[in-house]
Design a protein around this motif. Sequence first.
Motif, short mmCIF file in Angstrom:
data_model
loop_
_atom_site.label_atom_id
_atom_site.label_comp_id
_atom_site.label_asym_id
_atom_site.label_seq_id
_atom_site.Cartn_x
_atom_site.Cartn_y
_atom_site.Cartn_z
N ARG A 29 0.95 -1.44 0.02
CA ARG A 29 -0.36 0.38 0.02
C ARG A 29 1.12 1.87 -0.08
NH1 ARG A 29 -2.39 1.43 4.66
NH2 ARG A 29 -4.32 3.97 4.14
N LEU A 30 0.27 2.18 -0.85
CA LEU A 30 1.29 2.96 -0.78
C LEU A 30 0.45 4.07 -0.08
CD1 LEU A 30 3.01 3.73 -4.67
CD2 LEU A 30 4.02 2.08 -2.34
N VAL A 31 0.93 5.17 0.57
CA VAL A 31 0.50 6.63 1.45
C VAL A 31 0.64 7.78 1.53
CG1 VAL A 31 -0.74 6.92 3.48
CG2 VAL A 31 -0.31 4.78 2.85
N GLU A 32 0.08 8.65 0.91
CA GLU A 32 0.94 9.96 0.09
C GLU A 32 1.70 10.16 1.18
OE1 GLU A 32 -2.18 12.61 -1.02
OE2 GLU A 32 -2.91 11.74 -1.73
N ALA A 49 2.08 12.87 -8.60
CA ALA A 49 2.62 11.37 -9.28
C ALA A 49 2.09 9.75 -9.37
CB ALA A 49 4.05 10.94 -8.83
N LEU A 50 1.67 9.78 -8.18
CA LEU A 50 0.52 8.29 -7.70
C LEU A 50 -0.69 8.24 -8.81
CD1 LEU A 50 -0.06 8.29 -4.31
CD2 LEU A 50 1.47 7.18 -5.26
N GLN A 51 -1.63 9.88 -9.38
CA GLN A 51 -2.44 9.25 -9.97
C GLN A 51 -2.10 9.03 -11.84
OE1 GLN A 51 -3.33 13.37 -10.29
NE2 GLN A 51 -5.43 13.44 -8.45
N ARG A 52 -0.50 9.47 -11.78
CA ARG A 52 0.18 9.21 -12.83
C ARG A 52 0.91 7.82 -13.22
NH1 ARG A 52 5.79 11.71 -15.46
NH2 ARG A 52 5.97 10.81 -17.27
N LEU A 53 0.98 6.94 -12.04
CA LEU A 53 1.44 5.73 -12.45
C LEU A 53 0.20 4.69 -11.90
CD1 LEU A 53 3.71 5.95 -9.19
CD2 LEU A 53 4.16 5.16 -11.48
N GLU A 54 -1.28 5.03 -11.60
CA GLU A 54 -2.36 4.20 -12.30
C GLU A 54 -2.79 4.49 -12.83
OE1 GLU A 54 -6.93 4.27 -9.46
OE2 GLU A 54 -5.74 6.39 -9.35
N THR A 55 -2.74 5.54 -13.94
CA THR A 55 -3.22 5.94 -15.37
C THR A 55 -2.73 5.12 -16.13
OG1 THR A 55 -3.83 7.98 -15.01
CG2 THR A 55 -3.54 7.40 -17.09
N ALA A 60 -3.25 -0.26 -8.09
CA ALA A 60 -3.95 -0.42 -8.65
C ALA A 60 -5.28 -0.02 -7.41
CB ALA A 60 -4.60 -1.89 -8.47
N ARG A 61 -6.24 0.43 -7.66
CA ARG A 61 -7.06 0.54 -6.20
C ARG A 61 -7.57 -0.47 -5.03
NH1 ARG A 61 -7.87 5.44 -4.50
NH2 ARG A 61 -7.39 7.54 -6.53
N ASP A 62 -7.55 -0.99 -3.90
CA ASP A 62 -8.41 -1.39 -3.18
C ASP A 62 -9.29 -0.95 -2.15
OD1 ASP A 62 -7.99 -3.62 -1.58
OD2 ASP A 62 -6.17 -3.69 -0.37
N GLY A 63 -9.75 -0.71 -2.93
CA GLY A 63 -10.97 0.08 -1.94
C GLY A 63 -10.92 1.79 -2.56
N ARG A 64 -10.28 2.69 -1.21
CA ARG A 64 -9.53 3.79 -1.61
C ARG A 64 -8.50 3.61 -0.76
NH1 ARG A 64 -12.76 7.63 3.31
NH2 ARG A 64 -11.66 9.04 1.72
N SER A 65 -7.45 2.74 -0.97
CA SER A 65 -6.26 2.25 -1.52
C SER A 65 -5.54 2.61 -1.97
CB SER A 65 -5.53 1.87 -0.05
OG SER A 65 -5.91 2.22 1.11
N LEU A 66 -4.37 2.96 -2.33
CA LEU A 66 -3.33 2.41 -3.77
C LEU A 66 -2.52 1.41 -3.13
CD1 LEU A 66 -3.21 5.45 -5.72
CD2 LEU A 66 -4.24 3.98 -6.88
N ILE A 67 -1.94 0.93 -4.29
CA ILE A 67 -1.40 -0.76 -3.74
C ILE A 67 -0.26 -0.98 -5.15
CG2 ILE A 67 -3.23 -1.61 -1.78
CD1 ILE A 67 -3.54 -3.48 -4.66
#
Length: 215
Positions: A29-32, A49-55, A60-67
């Motif tokens: 899990r990656l936390v800002e 940067a996290l938004q770009r990596l998700e794009t 990926a989304r795990d609920g409200r978290s990014l992993i």
Amino acid sequence: MSQTRVQQKDAYSLILDAIDTGIYRPGDRLVESDLAERFGVSRTPIREALQRLETQSLLARDGRSLIVASLDHNQMSELYAVRTELEGLAARLAARHATEEEIQVLQGMVDEDRKLIDEPQALARANRRFHKQIHLASHNRFLVQQLDLVHRSMALMATTSLAAQGRGEVALGEHAAIVDAISRRDEHAAYKALRDHISVAFVTRLKLDSLKSGD
């Protein structure tokens, strides 16, 4: 370029490098706030940067978290199919276009990397540098860009195939064969040698994954 854009680029590169080197692994899990503190960057460029990596499907989304995303069997097969063809093309073009100096660098890499046979993670980093050098030696910017995308996705694999017993020594022998073909300007041999190299790496990874799933 504004300070914000510089920070955004740096934040993206820092997170991507941390994934690539295994600091963050698939499922982590990656936390800002944690990332901002680790890298000494404000939260705004971290968020961007996290938004770009998700794009780019690296997160990926795990609920409200990014992993950190992971690849299933089919995705891994698809990635290797593309990588095999693109890497083979890079070797073919390198045999055609590489300068003598670039070939000398490749030969030097093979010799130096033999010192890392018993260090899988260090050898994996050296392996990435070796392949990148072949990409550059192709002298085709569009191919280099596509291979960069492929290698970013390779970071989503939790282990390196070079961790398999005996794989490091065999892989370096394959590297030597690739460089030999490039140095002889034998485009077909270079293409085949690199394709075969990726194919063996894929088989090795499948075996590692089957053993892990059987534990």
